[in-house]
Design an enzyme around this catalytic site. Sequence first.
Site, PDB file in Angstrom:
ATOM      1  N   GLU A  58      19.681 -38.949 -38.690  1.00  0.00           N
ATOM      2  CA  GLU A  58      18.753 -38.811 -39.802  1.00  0.00           C
ATOM      3  C   GLU A  58      19.364 -37.810 -40.783  1.00  0.00           C
ATOM      4  O   GLU A  58      19.747 -36.712 -40.387  1.00  0.00           O
ATOM      5  CB  GLU A  58      17.384 -38.291 -39.326  1.00  0.00           C
ATOM      6  CG  GLU A  58      16.414 -38.236 -40.489  1.00  0.00           C
ATOM      7  CD  GLU A  58      15.021 -37.737 -40.122  1.00  0.00           C
ATOM      8  OE1 GLU A  58      14.773 -37.409 -38.953  1.00  0.00           O
ATOM      9  OE2 GLU A  58      14.193 -37.673 -41.052  1.00  0.00           O
ATOM     10  N   ARG A 117      21.259 -35.463 -23.432  1.00  0.00           N
ATOM     11  CA  ARG A 117      21.783 -34.816 -24.626  1.00  0.00           C
ATOM     12  C   ARG A 117      22.640 -33.629 -24.212  1.00  0.00           C
ATOM     13  O   ARG A 117      22.534 -33.122 -23.101  1.00  0.00           O
ATOM     14  CB  ARG A 117      20.659 -34.373 -25.537  1.00  0.00           C
ATOM     15  CG  ARG A 117      19.784 -33.275 -24.967  1.00  0.00           C
ATOM     16  CD  ARG A 117      18.521 -33.035 -25.785  1.00  0.00           C
ATOM     17  NE  ARG A 117      18.776 -32.645 -27.157  1.00  0.00           N
ATOM     18  CZ  ARG A 117      18.460 -33.393 -28.211  1.00  0.00           C
ATOM     19  NH1 ARG A 117      17.880 -34.552 -28.056  1.00  0.00           N
ATOM     20  NH2 ARG A 117      18.690 -32.965 -29.427  1.00  0.00           N
ATOM     21  N   LYS A 130      17.891 -29.473 -34.290  1.00  0.00           N
ATOM     22  CA  LYS A 130      18.093 -29.475 -35.737  1.00  0.00           C
ATOM     23  C   LYS A 130      17.099 -28.554 -36.430  1.00  0.00           C
ATOM     24  O   LYS A 130      17.441 -27.837 -37.360  1.00  0.00           O
ATOM     25  CB  LYS A 130      17.941 -30.898 -36.248  1.00  0.00           C
ATOM     26  CG  LYS A 130      18.951 -31.247 -37.320  1.00  0.00           C
ATOM     27  CD  LYS A 130      18.626 -32.590 -37.911  1.00  0.00           C
ATOM     28  CE  LYS A 130      19.523 -33.686 -37.388  1.00  0.00           C
ATOM     29  NZ  LYS A 130      19.125 -34.998 -37.904  1.00  0.00           N
TER      30      LYS A 130
HETATM   31  P1  ATP Z   1      15.627 -34.555 -34.563  1.00  0.00           P
HETATM   32  O1  ATP Z   1      15.148 -33.666 -33.502  1.00  0.00           O
HETATM   33  O2  ATP Z   1      15.353 -34.095 -35.950  1.00  0.00           O
HETATM   34  O3  ATP Z   1      15.370 -36.020 -34.333  1.00  0.00           O
HETATM   35  P2  ATP Z   1      18.225 -35.088 -33.661  1.00  0.00           P
HETATM   36  O4  ATP Z   1      19.096 -33.990 -33.211  1.00  0.00           O
HETATM   37  O5  ATP Z   1      17.697 -36.077 -32.709  1.00  0.00           O
HETATM   38  O6  ATP Z   1      17.144 -34.388 -34.481  1.00  0.00           O
HETATM   39  P3  ATP Z   1      19.190 -37.311 -35.200  1.00  0.00           P
HETATM   40  O7  ATP Z   1      19.800 -37.283 -36.542  1.00  0.00           O
HETATM   41  O8  ATP Z   1      17.966 -38.090 -34.986  1.00  0.00           O
HETATM   42  O9  ATP Z   1      18.970 -35.808 -34.822  1.00  0.00           O
HETATM   43  O10 ATP Z   1      20.284 -37.711 -34.124  1.00  0.00           O
HETATM   44  C1  ATP Z   1      21.170 -38.778 -34.290  1.00  0.00           C
HETATM   45  C2  ATP Z   1      21.694 -39.222 -32.954  1.00  0.00           C
HETATM   46  O11 ATP Z   1      22.348 -38.145 -32.287  1.00  0.00           O
HETATM   47  C3  ATP Z   1      20.569 -39.666 -32.053  1.00  0.00           C
HETATM   48  O12 ATP Z   1      20.963 -40.872 -31.432  1.00  0.00           O
HETATM   49  C4  ATP Z   1      20.422 -38.570 -31.054  1.00  0.00           C
HETATM   50  O13 ATP Z   1      19.985 -39.055 -29.833  1.00  0.00           O
HETATM   51  C5  ATP Z   1      21.839 -38.000 -30.984  1.00  0.00           C
HETATM   52  N1  ATP Z   1      21.807 -36.590 -30.615  1.00  0.00           N
HETATM   53  C6  ATP Z   1      21.125 -35.613 -31.235  1.00  0.00           C
HETATM   54  N2  ATP Z   1      21.258 -34.449 -30.593  1.00  0.00           N
HETATM   55  C7  ATP Z   1      22.083 -34.675 -29.543  1.00  0.00           C
HETATM   56  C8  ATP Z   1      22.618 -33.870 -28.491  1.00  0.00           C
HETATM   57  N3  ATP Z   1      22.335 -32.581 -28.399  1.00  0.00           N
HETATM   58  N4  ATP Z   1      23.426 -34.462 -27.596  1.00  0.00           N
HETATM   59  C9  ATP Z   1      23.717 -35.765 -27.681  1.00  0.00           C
HETATM   60  N5  ATP Z   1      23.256 -36.578 -28.632  1.00  0.00           N
HETATM   61  C10 ATP Z   1      22.437 -36.051 -29.563  1.00  0.00           C
END
Ligand code: ATP
Length: 560
Positions: A37, A263, A273
């Site tokens: 996002e 994650r 984030k």
């Molecule tokens: P939010 O909490 O705002 O949704 P987010 O960290 O999930 O933030 P996104 O931009 O939705 O951010 O994430 C994009 C992709 O990265 C998603 O598929 C998410 O699952 C993956 N992702 C985010 N954080 C991690 C992490 N710490 N480890 C592995 N993958 C991650």
Amino acid sequence: MTQDTTSNPTDFIRDIIDDDLKTNKNNGKVATRFPPEPNGYIHIGHAKSVCLNFGIARQYQGTCNLRLDDTDPAGESMEFVESIIHDIRWLGFDWEDRLFYASDYFEKIYQFAIELIKSGNAYVCSLSPDEIRELRGTFTEPGKDSPYRNRTIEENLDLFGRMRAGEFADGAHVLRAKIDMAAPNIVMRDPIIYRIKREPHYRTGTKWVIYPMYDFAHCLSDALEGITYSICTLEFENNRPLYDWIVERLITGLRPRQIEFARLNLSYTVLSKRRLIELVQEGHVKGWDDPRMPTVTGLRRRGYTPEAIRNFCAQIGVAKNDNLIDVALLEHCIREDLNEHAPRAMCVLHPLRVVIDNYPENQVEQFECANHPQNPEMGTRKIPFSKVLYIEQDDFMENPPKKYHRLGPGREVRLRNSYVIKFESMVKDDRTGNVLELHCTYDPDTLNGPPADGRKVQGVIHWVSAQHGIPAEIRLYDRLFSIEDPGSEENFVKYLNPNSLEILTTCYVEQNLKNAEPGNQYQFERLGYFCVDAKDTAAGKPVFNRVVQLRDSWAKIAKN
Ligand code: ATP
Ligand code: MG
């Protein structure tokens, strides 16, 4: 520990794909996507997901799309889109012509919603958010039906159309999937799939006043792109039945499958984030690219390489259970990479003037030194030597203990790539008692070998010629948090490490680094790995960021 990143890794997701390929599911098609996002910069956790999704596509000769998952106008912007594109390219991945925006699907997703209404699978609910929450029930109690649940299809179509047309205030109505208010999984209790939100979108402007919720938009975006494996993190596990419910009702033919993995959580680091945004907005760090941030842009500015980050992601692997990875592993990966690839150089962080009394006043010698001790292909450089030098303040002690193999009264030490020098006298500040300057003599016969008379000189220290050295600013970074798991603390800013940045402004680097390229890394002998700061370096006035120390200093502290 040392896994070859060029080989094909295995994990439970690749096992699933292997099995699917055996049965020719999806006609052997492997299509993944990375769906950030654009409401912030991507971080090392995202890098794990990037490596996984693009890595699978590469390994199986499939495709991986980059999709900006921009269905919530709040906080999204083109700045973030551009940073994400730049960072993923920099990490070494390519989506060719498959750059997509979920916002491009708004009309299609809207049509899907109409279809759901027409099949009796969705309804407009006019409860307030509080009322919706109250009727939702709890883990132990079923929810209760909304009084609007049995609106007719015609009424739903009419209201939904007017929601789109902007006839209602924000929050007046929502569109809900009609599933089961008694479902054990709360996600399935008539989830909201559309809401009214009057907020301009960075791409669609004010065209839309209703926006689809993540759960509705994501699976449909996957289906529209022909994704076969929709890989996401574990917190979406409970949402998978909803994902499947929507896809089963709206998509014929190839249906994407959601697979969840753990994650990345990293010690001494926050990766949420929301929290990273807070660090930036409240000024705890100097922006998204602050070299202490776990963002890709921060890591790059700090001096991390794409290879090191990819290698780290390969080493941590992909699992189904959440855990906390030691940040020391990330540091280990960059240390390994830079140990192999960074040229060596000399730098004095805390200068102490040394005058070589028996060295001719205006003489300058140039010593040829290898840029890398194990890699002759990296060439050599010339280092000037003259009568006045700088050494580190802590390479001299007035009353050293026996085992101190550096300079002190009556002691000798070798200057790296140069002569052996001997302490003669010192000049002190009358008031403070601080040592201002050392006087030494050099042994001219020690340039290419040990003293001829057999006396032992054990220590080797680094130095810079005072007349040739380039004044530099050096920024010493340490971990941003002082506790192992700041992510688990509500008030996480309380645990910021007050010593995460020390700025040294009186350093000297060797002459060769005068115009060092921004972004280039060096090993400063005995000090660690440093990177020319790409933002604050001006011509002839380098600023260096410490990437990482030569050894894991935190491990030492823990052991002592
Ligand atoms: P939010 O909490 O705002 O949704 P987010 O960290 O999930 O933030 P996104 O931009 O939705 O951010 O994430 C994009 C992709 O990265 C998603 O598929 C998410 O699952 C993956 N992702 C985010 N954080 C991690 C992490 N710490 N480890 C592995 N993958 C991650
Ligand atoms: Mg997310």
